[in-house]
Design a protein around this motif. Sequence first.
Motif, PDB file in Angstrom:
ATOM      1  N   ILE A 139      -7.955  -7.934 -17.015  1.00  8.35           N
ATOM      2  CA  ILE A 139      -6.934  -8.261 -16.021  1.00  8.35           C
ATOM      3  C   ILE A 139      -6.230  -9.574 -16.363  1.00  8.35           C
ATOM      4  O   ILE A 139      -5.006  -9.683 -16.283  1.00  8.35           O
ATOM      5  N   GLY A 140      -7.004 -10.577 -16.765  1.00 10.30           N
ATOM      6  CA  GLY A 140      -6.418 -11.865 -17.095  1.00 10.30           C
ATOM      7  C   GLY A 140      -5.428 -11.780 -18.243  1.00 10.30           C
ATOM      8  O   GLY A 140      -4.347 -12.378 -18.192  1.00 10.30           O
ATOM      9  N   LEU A 141      -5.784 -11.031 -19.283  1.00  9.88           N
ATOM     10  CA  LEU A 141      -4.901 -10.898 -20.440  1.00  9.88           C
ATOM     11  C   LEU A 141      -3.667 -10.060 -20.118  1.00  9.88           C
ATOM     12  O   LEU A 141      -2.550 -10.390 -20.536  1.00  9.88           O
ATOM     13  N   GLU A 142      -3.868  -8.970 -19.359  1.00  4.77           N
ATOM     14  CA  GLU A 142      -2.731  -8.116 -19.016  1.00  4.77           C
ATOM     15  C   GLU A 142      -1.687  -8.874 -18.204  1.00  4.77           C
ATOM     16  O   GLU A 142      -0.501  -8.905 -18.535  1.00  4.77           O
ATOM     17  N   LEU A 143      -2.126  -9.504 -17.103  1.00  5.94           N
ATOM     18  CA  LEU A 143      -1.174 -10.187 -16.236  1.00  5.94           C
ATOM     19  C   LEU A 143      -0.679 -11.496 -16.861  1.00  5.94           C
ATOM     20  O   LEU A 143       0.484 -11.868 -16.680  1.00  5.94           O
ATOM     21  N   GLY A 144      -1.547 -12.175 -17.592  1.00  2.00           N
ATOM     22  CA  GLY A 144      -1.103 -13.376 -18.287  1.00  2.00           C
ATOM     23  C   GLY A 144       0.001 -13.063 -19.282  1.00  2.00           C
ATOM     24  O   GLY A 144       0.990 -13.797 -19.389  1.00  2.00           O
ATOM     25  N   VAL A 146       2.104 -10.501 -19.133  1.00  3.12           N
ATOM     26  CA  VAL A 146       3.319 -10.124 -18.397  1.00  3.12           C
ATOM     27  C   VAL A 146       4.120 -11.357 -18.003  1.00  3.12           C
ATOM     28  O   VAL A 146       5.323 -11.453 -18.247  1.00  3.12           O
ATOM     29  N   TRP A 147       3.438 -12.340 -17.400  1.00  2.00           N
ATOM     30  CA  TRP A 147       4.158 -13.528 -16.928  1.00  2.00           C
ATOM     31  C   TRP A 147       4.613 -14.409 -18.086  1.00  2.00           C
ATOM     32  O   TRP A 147       5.637 -15.110 -17.976  1.00  2.00           O
ATOM     33  N   LYS A 148       3.905 -14.362 -19.199  1.00  2.00           N
ATOM     34  CA  LYS A 148       4.370 -15.090 -20.372  1.00  2.00           C
ATOM     35  C   LYS A 148       5.665 -14.490 -20.894  1.00  2.00           C
ATOM     36  O   LYS A 148       6.607 -15.204 -21.242  1.00  2.00           O
ATOM     37  N   ARG A 149       5.751 -13.164 -20.915  1.00  2.00           N
ATOM     38  CA  ARG A 149       6.966 -12.501 -21.397  1.00  2.00           C
ATOM     39  C   ARG A 149       8.146 -12.774 -20.473  1.00  2.00           C
ATOM     40  O   ARG A 149       9.303 -12.731 -20.896  1.00  2.00           O
ATOM     41  N   LEU A 150       7.853 -13.049 -19.196  1.00  2.00           N
ATOM     42  CA  LEU A 150       8.921 -13.364 -18.250  1.00  2.00           C
ATOM     43  C   LEU A 150       9.295 -14.847 -18.284  1.00  2.00           C
ATOM     44  O   LEU A 150      10.219 -15.271 -17.585  1.00  2.00           O
ATOM     45  N   GLY A 151       8.556 -15.632 -19.070  1.00  2.00           N
ATOM     46  CA  GLY A 151       8.960 -17.016 -19.278  1.00  2.00           C
ATOM     47  C   GLY A 151       8.024 -18.083 -18.781  1.00  2.00           C
ATOM     48  O   GLY A 151       8.315 -19.273 -18.929  1.00  2.00           O
ATOM     49  N   ALA A 152       6.897 -17.714 -18.164  1.00  2.00           N
ATOM     50  CA  ALA A 152       5.965 -18.717 -17.666  1.00  2.00           C
ATOM     51  C   ALA A 152       5.181 -19.363 -18.807  1.00  2.00           C
ATOM     52  O   ALA A 152       4.963 -18.747 -19.849  1.00  2.00           O
ATOM     53  N   VAL A 156      -4.843 -19.747 -20.321  1.00  2.00           N
ATOM     54  CA  VAL A 156      -5.979 -18.894 -19.965  1.00  2.00           C
ATOM     55  C   VAL A 156      -7.267 -19.665 -20.232  1.00  2.00           C
ATOM     56  O   VAL A 156      -7.509 -20.110 -21.356  1.00  2.00           O
ATOM     57  N   LEU A 157      -8.092 -19.818 -19.200  1.00  2.00           N
ATOM     58  CA  LEU A 157      -9.351 -20.541 -19.305  1.00  2.00           C
ATOM     59  C   LEU A 157     -10.507 -19.552 -19.309  1.00  2.00           C
ATOM     60  O   LEU A 157     -10.720 -18.837 -18.327  1.00  2.00           O
ATOM     61  N   GLU A 158     -11.235 -19.476 -20.408  1.00  2.00           N
ATOM     62  CA  GLU A 158     -12.347 -18.543 -20.561  1.00  2.00           C
ATOM     63  C   GLU A 158     -13.647 -19.319 -20.760  1.00  2.00           C
ATOM     64  O   GLU A 158     -13.756 -20.140 -21.671  1.00  2.00           O
ATOM     65  N   ALA A 159     -14.635 -19.050 -19.901  1.00  2.00           N
ATOM     66  CA  ALA A 159     -15.899 -19.781 -19.962  1.00  2.00           C
ATOM     67  C   ALA A 159     -16.708 -19.453 -21.213  1.00  2.00           C
ATOM     68  O   ALA A 159     -17.408 -20.316 -21.752  1.00  2.00           O
ATOM     69  N   LEU A 160     -16.616 -18.214 -21.701  1.00  3.35           N
ATOM     70  CA  LEU A 160     -17.396 -17.810 -22.862  1.00  3.35           C
ATOM     71  C   LEU A 160     -16.819 -18.406 -24.144  1.00  3.35           C
ATOM     72  O   LEU A 160     -15.608 -18.642 -24.241  1.00  3.35           O
TER      73      LEU A 160
END
Length: 343
Positions: A139-144, A146-152, A156-160
């Motif tokens: 979910i994080g990669l999919e939505l991240g 999408v919003w990156k392609r729109l210009g945001a 992404v912070l991943e604990a592992l």
Amino acid sequence: LHARRLLLHAQQHAVRVLELVLDVDQEQHRVLAIDDAMVGRKDKIVKQFTGGIAMLFKANKITPYYGFGQLQAGNLVKVRQHDGSEVDLQGTNVVIAAGSDSIELPFAKFDNEYIVDNVGALDFTEVPKRLAVIGAGVIGLELGSVWKRLGAEVTVLEALPDFLAAADAEVAKTAAKEFKKQGLDIRLGAKVSKTEITGKGKKKEVAVTYADPEGEKTIVVDRLLVAVGRKAASKGLLAEGTGVKLSERGQIEVDEHCHTGVDGVWAVGDCVRGPMLAHKGFEEGIAVAELIAGLPGHVNLDTVPWVIYTEPEIAWVGKTEQQLKAEGTPYKTGSFPFAAIAR
């Protein structure tokens, strides 16, 4: 012909090319406002899916009840409907398909405006200049993305310490390179410990504190997406005395045939073990229906495909090379570069 298809595809996604209608920051080259048509198209698709299910119910003479259902002893389901009334439904067989809910972190409570889950991230009416995502899973990669392609500007912070540990190592490595090219800032080994909404009115921001091998750090963003996984929606689902058991993770315990061990009670989908994937739940539902009808029914979880809808898309099925290596299982590998395909 190809150009016309591209034009049609763009129009379907709320991009009109006859004139420049998107609100664009000329210096940063990013979309500032989301066209109503874009959100409207998303809502239309959701409505079409749910409406299609309603039509299937009607066509197959299935009576729907809208509300919260709770399993009672003796295969009785008590439904508290949205209007406050209650109805009892008795069944020879009961199939529980309660689904799942987003996991909420104690230090990052959802306010559905500045700190959101996946549903809230699809309802933004403007592109956040800075977006942080907790969790580099599906979910994080999919939505991240999408919003990156729109210009945001997406962090992404991943604990592992490893990226996409569930996927094949080579696939994960290649995907990481692609996301970096796209501008996604993925920080591994970043354990978030605190979030705080600061400011007033339209100037509110979210301060996110995390620790990595270099020490404690804080980033400030306009919106925060929490995507650390989902949990079975089993709260309040079972009354006392049903005999149905829950695991430590709140999932309904079932055998390989999705049977709970209580005569006539089955469970499928996100509320049981296995990957939380729509097609997996769908197949489990078919298998249970076949078993109830006296036919053979079975789902092999080892053959369920995993898919991540990023750009490019990522998918795999079966065991990874690292799993086979750890098990000592002989295997052969092969790869083919998509760049060699002219299409």
